[in-house]
Design a protein around this motif. Structure first.
Motif, mmCIF file in Angstrom:
data_model
loop_
_atom_site.group_PDB
_atom_site.id
_atom_site.type_symbol
_atom_site.label_atom_id
_atom_site.label_comp_id
_atom_site.label_asym_id
_atom_site.label_seq_id
_atom_site.Cartn_x
_atom_site.Cartn_y
_atom_site.Cartn_z
ATOM 1 N N LYS A 2 0.827 -1.200 0.000
ATOM 2 C CA LYS A 2 0.000 0.000 0.000
ATOM 3 C C LYS A 2 0.865 1.255 0.000
ATOM 4 C CE LYS A 2 -3.737 2.252 2.550
ATOM 5 N NZ LYS A 2 -4.708 2.127 3.650
ATOM 6 N N ILE A 34 3.873 -1.190 3.946
ATOM 7 C CA ILE A 34 3.392 0.127 3.526
ATOM 8 C C ILE A 34 4.561 0.885 2.907
ATOM 9 C CG2 ILE A 34 2.493 2.355 4.303
ATOM 10 C CD1 ILE A 34 1.003 0.797 6.505
ATOM 11 N N ALA A 420 0.590 1.689 11.349
ATOM 12 C CA ALA A 420 0.248 0.797 10.231
ATOM 13 C C ALA A 420 -1.141 0.186 10.427
ATOM 14 C CB ALA A 420 1.296 -0.300 10.095
#
Length: 423
Positions: A2, A34, A420
């Motif tokens: 992401k 991430i 996160a």
């Protein structure tokens, strides 16, 4: 993986605590699947710089930059010293020159919410295309400067993108806000912008429970507390100071002036020859003239070591060597929710923490939970003297230590894990 776009004004080589929060988050985000994408100013006017932070930027991350118009650069032609002081957040309450009063009025009433407001419009234009190009799912803005949040606000209105707003400090309730000589119209505008951000962001992150409670009076949006933290950056062991050093690391600004402490130290020097021969007060970082004048008025000038601004690595070494670590905050209701970032590095240093601040200061909960020191308010002196004397006697026996507990959750990696989960 992401992708998250982080919009921040402070980034290496900026120095001081403002840069560390998101530099450390970025350092660990990839561990949680991430990918951070950074947006920063191309030509910022940082009050202080620290090149050691550059080495902590992860390899290969995308960093985008756009120019920023900095009024402080223009103002520095009039008085570089006063401009640097104001841009650093140091506002003297006494002996202000006419120029300083004018500069403060302009800072508070023309540059709303702050002098970086001119970065908002070009950033929104640039980022609108970048978000599509990079397939960004979430943006994060972090302030102060709170004008960075206005970039998020405009992008939210334009793209309806998921937006998280991170407040390292409060906005209109911050201690220096009242010193900006705001007109009623300016106060109203600050309040309006603050409410617009808090009610438009999808989620809000704050650094203390008090700030969360304050913002909950304004918005119904989810608010999460993620404090600042510590990294185990010190590579080698250090030898403790041979003197009984009480060290304050970081800016000691106007108002952070615990006169009861200076009084107690003077009394101990007068009554205890061994204390007199061993005591040193280390002030590492910018110290305001108001604070120094008060310290000297108690006859402590021969016991003070002024070290000025040092690199973060040097600061870590000093605080690990010091016998006692001093933490102070302005004595006002508005500062109860301010938790200085240095507190967490103090915890990692495992030296006794002497904290002096407002009543009901959020710092007290952390010190109690971690058993890392003692907290006093500005009215206490007899109990303050007792604890300093107790620590000095332990120092003489080479038994002064801090057996702090429950500090692992304040490590930067654990805090990034919490971030996160929100993302």
């Amino acid at each position: 993986m992401k992708k998250v776009l982080i919009i921040t004004y402070y980034w290496p080589p900026a120095g001081g605590p403002g840069v560390q929060r998101w530099l450390k988050f970025v350092k660990y985000l990839r561990d949680f699947n991430i990918e951070p994408v950074l947006y920063i100013p191309e030509n910022p006017n940082y009050p202080i710089t620290d090149t050691c932070f550059i080495n902590e930027i992860p390899d290969g991350i995308s960093i985008y930059k756009q120019p920023i118009f900095e009024p402080y650069k223009l103002a520095s032609f009039l008085s570089s010293k006063k401009t640097k002081r104001i841009s650093s957040g140091i506002i003297q309450s006494k002996n202000q020159s006419t120029l300083e009063k004018v500069m403060l009025w302009i800072r508070g009433n023309i540059f709303i919410p702050d002098a970086r407001k001119f970065w908002v419009k070009p950033s929104v234009s640039f980022l609108s295309e970048l978000i599509i190009k990079e397939k960004i799912e979430t943006i994060i803005t972090t302030g102060p400067p709170h004008s960075v949040h206005l970039i998020g606000l405009k992008l939210k209105e334009k793209l309806d993108i998921n937006w998280i707003s991170d407040f390292r400090d409060p906005w209109t309730s911050i201690g220096y806000h009242k010193k900006l000589k705001l007109t009623k119209a300016s106060q109203k505008k600050h309040k309006h912008l603050e409410k617009s951000v808090l009610t438009s962001a999808d989620k809000i992150i704050v650094t203390s429970a008090s700030t969360k409670a304050e913002f909950q009076e304004i918005t119904t949006k989810p608010i999460v507390v993620i404090t600042n933290g510590f990294d185990n950056d010190l590579k080698s062991k250090v030898v403790l100071d041979t003197n009984f050093t009480i060290a304050h690391i970081g800016s000691l600004l106007t108002g952070r002036n615990p006169e009861n402490l200076w009084k107690v130290l003077a009394e101990l020097i007068e009554s205890n020859v061994k204390f007199q021969n061993s005591f040193k007060l280390k002030l590492v970082g910018v110290t305001s003239a108001d604070v120094l004048n008060t310290i000297y008025s108690y006859g402590l000038e021969n016991y003070v070591e002024l070290q000025g601004y040092v690199s973060h690595n040097e600061a870590l070494e000093i605080q690990n060597k010091s016998q006692v670590l001093l933490l102070t905050e302005i004595n006002s209701k508005e500062t109860t929710g301010i938790i200085p970032g240095k507190l967490f590095e103090y915890l990692a240093a495992k030296r006794p923490i002497l904290a002096i601040g407002p009543k009901n200061w959020d710092v007290g909960d952390i010190i109690d939970e971690t058993k890392s020191g003692k907290l006093f308010d500005y009215s206490e002196d007899s109990s303050l003297k007792e604890i300093i004397l107790e620590w000095f006697q332990a120092f003489q026996s080479k038994k002064l230590e801090s057996n702090s507990v429950n500090i692992a959750k304040y490590s930067r990696r654990e805090l990034t894990k919490k971030l996160a989960e929100i993302l």
